[in-house]
Design an enzyme around this catalytic site. Structure first.
Site, PDB file in Angstrom:
ATOM      1  N   HIS A  51      87.426 -66.216  37.565  1.00  0.00           N
ATOM      2  CA  HIS A  51      87.264 -64.774  37.773  1.00  0.00           C
ATOM      3  C   HIS A  51      86.062 -64.515  38.683  1.00  0.00           C
ATOM      4  CE1 HIS A  51      84.624 -65.385  34.131  1.00  0.00           C
ATOM      5  NE2 HIS A  51      83.806 -64.714  34.902  1.00  0.00           N
TER       6      HIS A  51
HETATM    7  P1  TYD Z   1      85.075 -64.993  29.844  1.00  0.00           P
HETATM    8  O1  TYD Z   1      83.941 -64.323  30.546  1.00  0.00           O
HETATM    9  O2  TYD Z   1      86.439 -64.806  30.405  1.00  0.00           O
HETATM   10  O3  TYD Z   1      84.766 -66.546  29.675  1.00  0.00           O
HETATM   11  P2  TYD Z   1      84.625 -67.774  30.701  1.00  0.00           P
HETATM   12  O4  TYD Z   1      84.161 -67.269  32.016  1.00  0.00           O
HETATM   13  O5  TYD Z   1      83.620 -68.640  30.041  1.00  0.00           O
HETATM   14  O6  TYD Z   1      85.947 -68.444  30.784  1.00  0.00           O
HETATM   15  O7  TYD Z   1      85.047 -64.506  28.328  1.00  0.00           O
HETATM   16  C1  TYD Z   1      85.805 -65.156  27.338  1.00  0.00           C
HETATM   17  C2  TYD Z   1      86.119 -64.145  26.243  1.00  0.00           C
HETATM   18  O8  TYD Z   1      84.893 -63.672  25.633  1.00  0.00           O
HETATM   19  C3  TYD Z   1      86.850 -62.902  26.728  1.00  0.00           C
HETATM   20  O9  TYD Z   1      87.848 -62.588  25.751  1.00  0.00           O
HETATM   21  C4  TYD Z   1      85.821 -61.829  26.726  1.00  0.00           C
HETATM   22  C5  TYD Z   1      84.809 -62.266  25.685  1.00  0.00           C
HETATM   23  N1  TYD Z   1      83.416 -61.872  26.022  1.00  0.00           N
HETATM   24  C6  TYD Z   1      82.813 -60.848  25.333  1.00  0.00           C
HETATM   25  O10 TYD Z   1      83.392 -60.215  24.414  1.00  0.00           O
HETATM   26  N2  TYD Z   1      81.517 -60.509  25.673  1.00  0.00           N
HETATM   27  C7  TYD Z   1      80.839 -61.148  26.656  1.00  0.00           C
HETATM   28  O11 TYD Z   1      79.651 -60.807  26.941  1.00  0.00           O
HETATM   29  C8  TYD Z   1      81.497 -62.212  27.370  1.00  0.00           C
HETATM   30  C9  TYD Z   1      80.796 -62.965  28.472  1.00  0.00           C
HETATM   31  C10 TYD Z   1      82.785 -62.538  27.018  1.00  0.00           C
END
Ligand code: TYD
Length: 134
Positions: A51
């Site tokens: 992302h």
């Molecule tokens: P995501 O940022 O997509 O993770 P990565 O980049 O590590 O793959 O986040 C994973 C999940 O966690 C997603 O369902 C959203 C949740 N999340 C929160 O609720 N709060 C936060 O501050 C973050 C970073 C993620």
């Protein structure tokens, strides 16, 4: 806003005593820190990230283990960064696509400039490519 880059923080201490590294907003971190999160126990074979963010700025550390970032900016410039030391941070400005791989023992610590807002994510790579023309 600054460019995508490694920020090497000070490593205070010695091999006999151990080390401390300090992050301070608007000092060695180039924004006000509104949120801190960490990820852990990510299996080796899993790739995370996938992302970009519309507005968020981050500085990310591997406080343990090794984390590899593959990044792409909206002009299509691709880079790889390996975080393999707790004092080595990666500053990521807004609008950078990233894929992330972890060693099994890795703990990723993120200092973020904004609270969590799902609407700030660009999770579709084609939407990211469209930013170029905005
Ligand atoms: P995501 O940022 O997509 O993770 P990565 O980049 O590590 O793959 O986040 C994973 C999940 O966690 C997603 O369902 C959203 C949740 N999340 C929160 O609720 N709060 C936060 O501050 C973050 C970073 C993620």
């Amino acid at each position: 806003m600054q460019n995508l880059k490694i920020i090497n923080l000070k490593k205070i201490g010695s091999s006999s005593l151990g080390y401390i590294t300090v992050a301070e907003e608007l000092n060695n971190i180039p924004f006000e820190i509104k949120r801190v999160y960490w990820t852990y126990f990510t299996p080796n074979e899993v790739q995370r990230g996938g992302h970009a963010h519309k507005n968020l700025e981050q500085v990310i550390f591997a406080v343990s283990g090794i984390i590899e970032f593959t990044t792409e900016d909206i002009r299509g410039n691709k880079k790889t960064f390996v975080l393999d030391s707790p004092e080595r941070g990666l500053y990521i400005p807004k609008q950078i696509w990233r894929d992330i791989k972890f060693s099994h023992n890795a703990v990723l610590l993120c200092l973020a400039s904004e609270h969590y807002v799902e609407g700030d994510y660009i999770r579709d790579y084609n939407d990211f490519l469209k930013l170029k023309n905005d």
